[in-house]
Design a protein around this motif. Sequence first.
Motif, short mmCIF file in Angstrom:
data_model
loop_
_atom_site.label_atom_id
_atom_site.label_comp_id
_atom_site.label_asym_id
_atom_site.label_seq_id
_atom_site.Cartn_x
_atom_site.Cartn_y
_atom_site.Cartn_z
N GLU A 1 0.83 -1.21 0.00
CA GLU A 1 0.00 0.00 0.00
C GLU A 1 0.87 1.26 0.00
OE1 GLU A 1 -2.37 -0.03 3.48
OE2 GLU A 1 -3.48 1.78 2.97
N GLU B 1 -4.18 -2.14 -1.98
CA GLU B 1 -4.75 -0.80 -2.23
C GLU B 1 -4.04 -0.07 -3.38
OE1 GLU B 1 -7.32 0.35 -0.40
OE2 GLU B 1 -7.24 -0.65 1.55
N GLU C 1 -5.06 3.71 -3.80
CA GLU C 1 -5.04 4.58 -2.61
C GLU C 1 -4.43 5.95 -2.94
OE1 GLU C 1 -5.90 3.89 0.58
OE2 GLU C 1 -4.92 5.56 1.62
N GLN D 1 -10.27 -0.86 -1.43
CA GLN D 1 -11.42 -0.21 -0.80
C GLN D 1 -12.43 0.22 -1.85
OE1 GLN D 1 -12.23 0.47 2.34
NE2 GLN D 1 -10.37 0.37 3.57
#
Lengths: 232, 334
Positions: free
Chosen positions: A82, A158, A161, A190
Amino acid sequence: MLELSGIESGYGETQVLHGLSLEAQQGRVLAILGRNGAGKSTTLKTIMGLLPLKSGKIVFEGKPIARQPYDVAKSGIAYVPETRDIFPSLTVRENLEIAAKRFGGAAPEWTMERVLDLFPRLGERMDNGGTQLSGGEQQMLAIARGLLMNPRLLILDEPTEGLAPIIVKLIHDKLQDLKAAGLPMIIVEQNFGFATSLADDVVVVGKGQAVWTGSAEEIRADEAAQHTWLGV
Amino acid sequence: MFRHNALRCTVLLLLAAAALFQALTAGYFGLEILTEILILAILVLALDIAAGFGGMVSLCHGALMGVGAYAYAILSAKAGLSPPVAMAAALALTGGCAWVIGAICARSHGIYFIMATLAFGQMAYSYVFEAPVFGGDDGLGGIARLDLSLIGVDLNDSRSFALFCLAVLGAVYGASVLILRSGLGRSLAGVMHNEQRMRALGLTVWRVKADVFGLSGMIAGLAGVLAAQHVMYISPGLLSWTVSGEALVVVILGGLGTLVGPLVGAAAFVLLKHELSALTPHWHLVVGVILIAVVMSRANGIFGWIEACWGGRAERRAAKAVRKQKTKEVLSDA
């Protein structure tokens, strides 16, 4: 291809995963979805050996997975974290070479040229330092570095992100290209739309366990599951 | 990762020119000081590679220097090996010892790494101090310098020896740059930034640290061999932890992780030591105050401060140029 059975893991004395089980299949993309703190990133870090496996089993291509991160990487799993973890004092070229020289082999599937064909923007920034890149360029570099490890499974945490919508679309298209090329992937994300439009299979994680398993079409159609487990 | 820029090249050229001028014109005392600076510069380059670029702050580099010096002395003076062979063997031995220390200490970090290296250094010191073969407290004498008479150079002459040390320092600096720019150097930069990420990229981190520590130790051993040839006598004091501590002070004073900074630090430290010790026996106090001032200034040593000033000036120039350009555009629009 990769099977997790009843794994328990966490940070120090704080247990995050409580008997999580899931399976990623050859040639398919698996999305791991869930709310913040559900244990998605913890799952990836446990697969990579970055967090200790307290109990349960992780099997990759029929063999128990190694517990040291470098052995996991050598077994054919590339991990794009991430945080992207671009090395700031190295140029784009040097960041790529770190992976290319280690995993190049005699006839590598992914070469520097092929990676730059996929991400031409990186080709224009080869001599720029890691800190001089935008968030999108850093993500491209992190994925490119993962590909140069010539993985049989690519894990992304992610990938969208903090990125602008136009870059999110670009990353989506590139990952779609990789999927079309037959590279199996596990994506923690997400962004529900991004994940389900890319994935074949979906696992929803809640409180450290797999609470919903099915196909991407099924989760898109199951509004109750979306509402209960993802707050969509 | 290490890169040259205009400032680094300029400082490097100035240092080389000053050293060359001193080597060609100085009298005996000046040449002795220059040789002392050059040997210390080699030691601190070794320490900068490990500490500045690898985060391995070592308190055993003095001991590694001592191992190089003793190995050369024993092999040349007692075992009867020719000086070049004894020198090569001493470097190989020091590099091997450093690799083992690096491999063992690689899994520890910060204060634990420092303490582990200190323990290795003290073990070496105690052993050399107590073992009769090393001459104990009396040390060893009668150490020969390299024989370069084949190319018409007499290293027993102070000027020739100083020039030789300068050439060796130049070669060591070049080798250090090559190491830091190689794949090993890139891996080291990655390890320094994020060890866990490098592990996830399939890197055996301890191996990288051990390899770099081994190379760094070999360079420290080279400084020891030159120190032994310089004074033609060695004592266990060479392995004392205070030598390592002093080298660390020089690296921090000059600028950690810059390669050029430690060279500046070595020159500043030796010159300060000689100038101040002529005025007061408490010269350490003054050096201590200077070190505290450097650390408190938050600049990365003397060279780091110069780099920061240089960078600030360049930024101001660029901003001024942008302002000028904007003013021109506004005026032309009007």
